[in-house]
Design a protein around this motif. Structure first.
Motif, PDB file in Angstrom:
ATOM      1  N   ALA A 151       0.888  -1.119   0.173  1.00 18.16           N
ATOM      2  CA  ALA A 151       0.185   0.087  -0.003  1.00 18.16           C
ATOM      3  C   ALA A 151       0.780   1.334   0.037  1.00 18.16           C
ATOM      4  CB  ALA A 151      -0.852   0.004   1.023  1.00 18.16           C
ATOM      5  N   ALA A 152       2.054   1.137   0.805  1.00 19.01           N
ATOM      6  CA  ALA A 152       2.872   2.402   0.796  1.00 19.01           C
ATOM      7  C   ALA A 152       3.499   2.569  -0.473  1.00 19.01           C
ATOM      8  CB  ALA A 152       3.982   2.114   1.703  1.00 19.01           C
ATOM      9  N   VAL A 153       4.100   1.678  -1.316  1.00 16.89           N
ATOM     10  CA  VAL A 153       4.641   1.981  -2.664  1.00 16.89           C
ATOM     11  C   VAL A 153       3.508   2.398  -3.597  1.00 16.89           C
ATOM     12  CG1 VAL A 153       5.580   0.830  -4.510  1.00 16.89           C
ATOM     13  CG2 VAL A 153       6.210   0.233  -2.154  1.00 16.89           C
ATOM     14  N   GLN A 154       2.157   1.874  -3.654  1.00 19.32           N
ATOM     15  CA  GLN A 154       0.992   2.406  -4.436  1.00 19.32           C
ATOM     16  C   GLN A 154       0.802   3.743  -4.025  1.00 19.32           C
ATOM     17  OE1 GLN A 154      -1.979  -0.468  -3.901  1.00 19.32           O
ATOM     18  NE2 GLN A 154      -1.527  -1.680  -5.863  1.00 19.32           N
ATOM     19  N   ASP A 155       0.824   4.254  -2.731  1.00 18.98           N
ATOM     20  CA  ASP A 155       0.503   5.401  -2.310  1.00 18.98           C
ATOM     21  C   ASP A 155       1.776   6.364  -2.721  1.00 18.98           C
ATOM     22  OD1 ASP A 155      -1.887   5.260  -1.347  1.00 18.98           O
ATOM     23  OD2 ASP A 155      -1.158   4.915   0.724  1.00 18.98           O
ATOM     24  N   LEU A 156       3.137   5.858  -2.919  1.00 13.99           N
ATOM     25  CA  LEU A 156       4.114   6.680  -3.055  1.00 13.99           C
ATOM     26  C   LEU A 156       3.808   6.949  -4.611  1.00 13.99           C
ATOM     27  CD1 LEU A 156       6.579   7.560  -1.280  1.00 13.99           C
ATOM     28  CD2 LEU A 156       7.771   5.475  -2.103  1.00 13.99           C
ATOM     29  N   LEU A 157       4.003   5.925  -5.174  1.00 17.94           N
ATOM     30  CA  LEU A 157       3.733   6.215  -6.792  1.00 17.94           C
ATOM     31  C   LEU A 157       2.668   6.955  -7.182  1.00 17.94           C
ATOM     32  CD1 LEU A 157       4.447   2.652  -7.799  1.00 17.94           C
ATOM     33  CD2 LEU A 157       6.045   4.318  -8.267  1.00 17.94           C
ATOM     34  N   ALA A 158       1.489   7.087  -6.487  1.00 11.61           N
ATOM     35  CA  ALA A 158       0.329   7.854  -6.717  1.00 11.61           C
ATOM     36  C   ALA A 158       0.565   9.498  -6.398  1.00 11.61           C
ATOM     37  CB  ALA A 158      -1.065   7.289  -6.265  1.00 11.61           C
ATOM     38  N   GLY A 159       1.747   9.571  -5.609  1.00  5.66           N
ATOM     39  CA  GLY A 159       1.983  11.026  -5.139  1.00  5.66           C
ATOM     40  C   GLY A 159       1.035  11.176  -4.057  1.00  5.66           C
ATOM     41  N   LYS A 160       0.318  10.256  -3.308  1.00  9.15           N
ATOM     42  CA  LYS A 160      -0.334  10.416  -2.107  1.00  9.15           C
ATOM     43  C   LYS A 160       0.529  10.482  -0.946  1.00  9.15           C
ATOM     44  CE  LYS A 160      -4.283   8.896  -1.396  1.00  9.15           C
ATOM     45  NZ  LYS A 160      -5.482   7.971  -1.048  1.00  9.15           N
ATOM     46  N   THR A 161       1.910  10.028  -0.969  1.00  6.89           N
ATOM     47  CA  THR A 161       2.719  10.091   0.415  1.00  6.89           C
ATOM     48  C   THR A 161       4.015  10.315   0.003  1.00  6.89           C
ATOM     49  OG1 THR A 161       3.275   9.124   2.513  1.00  6.89           O
ATOM     50  CG2 THR A 161       2.853   7.600   0.514  1.00  6.89           C
ATOM     51  N   ASP A 162       4.908  10.616   0.739  1.00  8.18           N
ATOM     52  CA  ASP A 162       6.410  10.638   0.635  1.00  8.18           C
ATOM     53  C   ASP A 162       7.062   9.484   1.196  1.00  8.18           C
ATOM     54  OD1 ASP A 162       6.134  11.538   3.248  1.00  8.18           O
ATOM     55  OD2 ASP A 162       6.709  13.564   2.882  1.00  8.18           O
ATOM     56  N   VAL A 163       8.313   9.684   0.949  1.00  9.96           N
ATOM     57  CA  VAL A 163       8.864   8.521   1.658  1.00  9.96           C
ATOM     58  C   VAL A 163       9.018   8.102   3.291  1.00  9.96           C
ATOM     59  CG1 VAL A 163      11.386   7.545   1.802  1.00  9.96           C
ATOM     60  CG2 VAL A 163      10.924   8.495  -0.332  1.00  9.96           C
ATOM     61  N   LYS A 164       9.064   9.320   3.689  1.00  7.50           N
ATOM     62  CA  LYS A 164       9.052   9.269   5.373  1.00  7.50           C
ATOM     63  C   LYS A 164       7.667   8.768   5.539  1.00  7.50           C
ATOM     64  CE  LYS A 164      10.358  11.416   9.462  1.00  7.50           C
ATOM     65  NZ  LYS A 164      11.130  10.305   9.889  1.00  7.50           N
ATOM     66  N   GLY A 165       6.428   9.437   4.980  1.00  7.38           N
ATOM     67  CA  GLY A 165       5.028   8.853   5.283  1.00  7.38           C
ATOM     68  C   GLY A 165       4.835   7.472   5.174  1.00  7.38           C
ATOM     69  N   ALA A 166       5.520   6.981   3.906  1.00  6.81           N
ATOM     70  CA  ALA A 166       5.406   5.573   3.434  1.00  6.81           C
ATOM     71  C   ALA A 166       6.068   4.508   4.552  1.00  6.81           C
ATOM     72  CB  ALA A 166       5.996   5.298   2.281  1.00  6.81           C
ATOM     73  N   LEU A 167       7.243   5.033   4.890  1.00  2.00           N
ATOM     74  CA  LEU A 167       7.970   4.214   5.802  1.00  2.00           C
ATOM     75  C   LEU A 167       7.495   4.110   7.263  1.00  2.00           C
ATOM     76  CD1 LEU A 167      11.799   4.793   4.556  1.00  2.00           C
ATOM     77  CD2 LEU A 167      10.046   2.685   4.349  1.00  2.00           C
ATOM     78  N   THR A 168       6.698   5.180   7.593  1.00  5.01           N
ATOM     79  CA  THR A 168       6.069   5.394   9.134  1.00  5.01           C
ATOM     80  C   THR A 168       4.993   4.327   8.956  1.00  5.01           C
ATOM     81  OG1 THR A 168       6.783   7.693   9.005  1.00  5.01           O
ATOM     82  CG2 THR A 168       5.238   6.956  10.668  1.00  5.01           C
ATOM     83  N   GLN A 169       4.364   4.254   7.720  1.00  2.59           N
ATOM     84  CA  GLN A 169       3.189   3.322   7.949  1.00  2.59           C
ATOM     85  C   GLN A 169       3.665   1.910   7.907  1.00  2.59           C
ATOM     86  OE1 GLN A 169       0.287   5.093   8.332  1.00  2.59           O
ATOM     87  NE2 GLN A 169      -0.476   3.153   6.874  1.00  2.59           N
ATOM     88  N   MET A 170       4.728   1.615   7.512  1.00  2.45           N
ATOM     89  CA  MET A 170       5.338   0.109   7.612  1.00  2.45           C
ATOM     90  C   MET A 170       5.894  -0.040   9.111  1.00  2.45           C
ATOM     91  SD  MET A 170       7.444  -0.319   4.145  1.00  2.45           S
ATOM     92  CE  MET A 170       8.226  -1.631   4.615  1.00  2.45           C
ATOM     93  N   ASP A 171       6.466   1.141   9.567  1.00  4.17           N
ATOM     94  CA  ASP A 171       6.951   0.902  10.939  1.00  4.17           C
ATOM     95  C   ASP A 171       5.679   0.556  11.919  1.00  4.17           C
ATOM     96  OD1 ASP A 171       9.587   1.206  11.214  1.00  4.17           O
ATOM     97  OD2 ASP A 171       9.643   3.340  10.761  1.00  4.17           O
ATOM     98  N   LYS A 172       4.476   1.412  11.473  1.00  5.28           N
ATOM     99  CA  LYS A 172       3.459   1.239  12.471  1.00  5.28           C
ATOM    100  C   LYS A 172       2.731  -0.385  12.453  1.00  5.28           C
ATOM    101  CE  LYS A 172      -1.064   3.223  12.747  1.00  5.28           C
ATOM    102  NZ  LYS A 172      -1.960   3.865  11.818  1.00  5.28           N
ATOM    103  N   ALA A 173       2.991  -0.846  11.132  1.00  8.82           N
ATOM    104  CA  ALA A 173       2.484  -2.326  10.748  1.00  8.82           C
ATOM    105  C   ALA A 173       3.494  -3.231  11.682  1.00  8.82           C
ATOM    106  CB  ALA A 173       2.264  -2.553   9.452  1.00  8.82           C
ATOM    107  N   TYR A 174       4.721  -2.988  11.592  1.00 10.27           N
ATOM    108  CA  TYR A 174       5.638  -3.688  12.196  1.00 10.27           C
ATOM    109  C   TYR A 174       5.354  -3.940  13.796  1.00 10.27           C
ATOM    110  CZ  TYR A 174      10.377  -5.689  12.894  1.00 10.27           C
ATOM    111  OH  TYR A 174      11.411  -6.293  13.047  1.00 10.27           O
ATOM    112  N   GLY A 175       5.169  -2.631  14.205  1.00 10.69           N
ATOM    113  CA  GLY A 175       4.980  -2.565  15.788  1.00 10.69           C
ATOM    114  C   GLY A 175       3.684  -3.319  16.135  1.00 10.69           C
ATOM    115  N   LYS A 176       2.921  -3.872  15.380  1.00 10.55           N
ATOM    116  CA  LYS A 176       1.763  -4.567  15.699  1.00 10.55           C
ATOM    117  C   LYS A 176       2.082  -5.904  16.160  1.00 10.55           C
ATOM    118  CE  LYS A 176      -1.582  -2.191  13.300  1.00 10.55           C
ATOM    119  NZ  LYS A 176      -2.905  -2.183  12.325  1.00 10.55           N
TER     120      LYS A 176
END
Lengths: 434, 303
Positions: free
Chosen positions: A407-432
């Motif tokens: 989802a992060a990559v798709q959002d990144l390619l669509a210009g809906k997020t930046d690198v930091k935002g994309a990786l923060t999403q992944m960190d959040k999922a990692y923490g679950k």
């Protein structure tokens, strides 16, 4: 109906008998589930039940036929399903205590049908006493073993690299690049000639991760080989690591116009056809789909692979090599002995070779009998120099990080997020918690 | 239909046209056993942390609490509602127009009925798969190719890749598949409108629009009720098409409640939480359907 019923003699009796019959049906229906469990549980005359994922159909069918030659009395029933169905069906059977003897098993952790998840629940038989397990290199421990016990059978590893169209490269007068800056030059040349440098089918979720996976080994593991342990201990995050460089490079390729237009709307099938027909020059992909690309091309020999260069020193290039999806033996297998014998058979060098040839992978061990696809030859020195990293998800703690990455990559390619935002999403999922 | 009189006489004095309730018992028993009991038994898991395998413990209302703070699930509620409204309105409008069209005396109307209905019998997953080709973002391919060929190149889109368009692309696919289904139901309603009413209206000087508005439309109410109910329920629990076409992407822009609950259970291994989401979805669908049914039933008339 109306005329018929009027002329029926003694309808009362008929109806009572009918009701009784229906009643019997209900009893039968109630008895049915226990009956089904009995059959499914493996009481079916010593037949070994094997459930695999679609990618395993070719090697399993082939090797089963070979096994029957030396064991004519070996009976097996096989079924194969796409990844998603396997996750639902096999997990449900495991939950119901109705597991197949041998079933699909993903290496490491990070998915609902992965070795760690199932071993944790006590659902897998320990395979450590088999001869072939002694040859598993220590660096693959996380994929095959939990607490020192081997639970996974997997024939070897597939690699991620660039599948490219040799004819397109030759016509454009370029050679496979060996450094990141060469890659950018090659792409610029191709683009100037009106060819899409890199086809990207990010509409298909699993395709989104491949470029990150190709870049992360150099950006992260080359500098910090223990990154996974750091993450597990909570001392590192995606956002503050080399992952940010890798994602930044990914995005840079898009900004420079090196992908096809609208990658988020382009499917894996369209990506395949672009490279096969020469509309695009290359695609970052797993070696196991090389045969699919070849099948789509007019001249299959036009397609080959080279390591996708994530760094600037060709002698220090790191690549991703993931253990391919394999098999596990159920802890409650009804035909445990026969199932184990078959796995033992799959572990011989000859059969590791056969399995990996069927899925364009590199066998766990190689000897003089191993014949590799020439497209993979450039990757071997890197693997032998221990500069290959397992696919990142195989060490992730739960099944949510990988979809979060998609989802992060798709959002990144669509210009809906930046690198930091994309990786923060992944960190959040990692923490679950899993 | 004549009544089965003998059954009536044997079982005592009762309205001979109403079959005894006893007759539903076998079906009810099977239904209860196969559908009701497992569904109700499954509700228990909504209050646990079950992972789908192994043991679990009860966590009270934790799952529902999580749901209230789950951005992805909440966004999916919004997506589900938008999709449902779009599908209900467009599918039924097109279905009605098609029904009015093939209910006239045009030639080949039998063929047209088959053609319009045909997509409804195709598996939704196959439809989604085919439409991925229709929605190819390349200029010369699929829908974009057609738009270009008829001089509407300016309307070409990245149908499944543009996050603000994806939901509507999925809706378009669903409408394409099921407009013919709505058509068949409307057609049945249209054929129940007595010809003499139209004739009387025509003699009174009513034009085509007036005859539709004051004769056909009120008498179509039962067909409309069925169509609205079916498309609403179908929209709220839409899964196959979304899952096969976009898997909720790009990002999470086309997640529906059904795809979220599927992923929670079968991808993330959180059966407890997934059951809680499913329970909320089921109650929501039931509530919407009941309200809708009450309102629509009230406006039905008979000829």
């Amino acid at each position: 109906m109306s005329t018929g019923s009027r002329s029926l003699p003694g309808r009362g009796t008929v109806s009572r008998r009918g009701l009784l019959r229906v009643g019997g049906g209900v009893v039968a229906a109630t008895a049915l589930p226990s009956l089904l469990t009995a059959c499914g549980g493996g009481g079916s005359g010593g037949k070994v039940r094997i459930v695999g994922v679609a990618d395993e159909q070719k090697p399993i069918t082939q090797l089963l036929a070979a096994y029957r030659k030396s064991h004519p009395d070996f009976k097996a029933s096989t079924s194969f399903a796409p990844t998603d169905d396997v996750q639902t069906v096999v997990r449900t059977q495991l939950a119901g205590g109705n597991a197949p003897d041998i079933h699909v098993l993903y290496p490491g952790s990070g998915s609902a049908m992965s070795m760690v998840e199932l071993a944790k629940a006590g659902l897998l038989a320990d395979l450590s006493d088999m001869a072939w397990t002694k040859t598993i290199p220590k660096s693959f421990d996380a994929a095959y073993r939990r607490d020192g016990k081997t639970y996974l059978y997997s024939a070897g590893s597939s690699i991620i690299g660039a599948i490219y169209n040799k004819k397109v490269f030759a016509d454009a007068g370029v050679k496979p690049p060996t450094t990141w800056s060469e890659l950018l030059d090659v792409c610029a040349t191709l683009k100037a000639k009106g060819i899409i440098p890199i086809a990207l089918g990010a509409q298909t979720p699993w395709v989104t991760q491949l470029i990150t996976y190709a870049l992360v080994p150099n950006a992260v593991y080359a500098k910090d080989p223990t990154f996974d342990d750091e993450m597990a201990a909570g001392r590192a995050t995606f956002a503050d690591s080399g992952w940010a460089d890798a994602m930044g490079k990914y995005l840079d390729l898009q900004k420079r116009g090196f992908f096809n237009d609208h990658p988020d709307g382009t499917t894996y099938e369209q990506q395949t056809s672009m490279v096969a027909t020469g509309k695009a020059a290359m695609a970052v992909q797993v070696s196991s789909v090389l045969s699919v690309f070849r099948a789509a091309a007019k001249n299959p020999d036009d397609l080959s692979m080279f390591p996708f260069p994530g760094g600037d020193d060709p002698a220090q290039l790191w690549i991703p090599a993931g253990i391919v999806v394999g098999l596990g033996v159920s802890a409650r297998a009804k035909n445990a002995t026969k199932a184990r014998q078959f796995i033992e058979f799959l572990g011989t060098q000859e059969n590791l070779n056969a399995w990996t040839t069927a899925v364009s992978a590199i066998p766990l061990q190689r000897d003089s009998t191993t014949k590799l696809d020439p497209a993979l030859s450039e990757f071997l020195p890197i693997i032998d120099a221990d500069r290959a990293v397992p696919f990142m998800d195989q060490r992730w703690p739960n099944a949510e990080v990988q979809p979060a990455h998609f989802a992060a990559v798709q959002d990144l390619l669509a210009g809906k997020t930046d690198v930091k935002g994309a990786l923060t999403q992944m960190d959040k999922a990692y923490g679950k918690k899993s | 239909m004549k009544a089965p009189r003998i059954a009536g006489t044997r079982l005592g004095r009762r309205d001979p046209t109403v079959p005894p309730w006893l007759f539903v018992v076998p079906a009810l028993v099977v239904y209860a056993f196969v559908v009701l009991y497992p569904s109700i038994a499954g509700v228990v898991y909504a209050f646990t942390d079950w992972s789908g395998i192994g043991s679990f413990s009860f966590v009270g209302l934790d799952n529902f609490h999580t749901l209230l703070h789950d951005d992805r699930a909440l966004a999916s509620v919004g997506n589900t509602l938008l999709l449902t409204v779009a599908i209900v309105v467009v599918q039924n409008a097109i279905g009605l127009l098609l029904a009015l069209g093939v209910n006239t005396n045009i030639r080949s109307k039998a063929l047209l009925r088959v053609v319009f209905f045909a997509p409804a019998v195709v598996s939704p997953v196959m439809v989604a798969f085919l439409w991925k080709y229709v929605y190819n973002p390349e200029n010369g391919a699929g829908l974009n190719g057609i738009l270009g060929a008829v001089g509407l190149g300016g309307l070409r889109q990245d149908w499944l890749g543009n996050p603000s368009l994806t939901l509507w692309s999925v809706a378009g696919m669903v409408v394409w598949q099921y407009a013919g289904y709505s058509m068949v139901i409307f057609l049945a309603g249209l054929q129940g409108v007595p010809a003499e009413l139209h004739e009387a209206a025509r003699i009174d000087g009513a034009g085509a629009w007036q005859r539709f508005r004051y004769v056909t439309w009120p008498l179509l109410a039962p067909a409309l009720t069925i169509n609205l109910m079916l498309s609403t329920i179908g929209g709220l629990k839409l899964f196959d098409q979304v899952y096969a076409a976009t898997d909720g992407g790009p990002g999470t822009s086309s997640e529906t409640l059904s795809t979220v609950l599927y992923k929670e259970a079968f991808v993330y291994g959180k059966f407890g939480y997934s059951t809680a989401v499913a329970l909320v979805l089921a109650l929501f669908v039931a509530a919407v359907s009941l309200i809708q049914l009450r309102y629509l039933r009230a406006r039905e008339v008979t000829a």
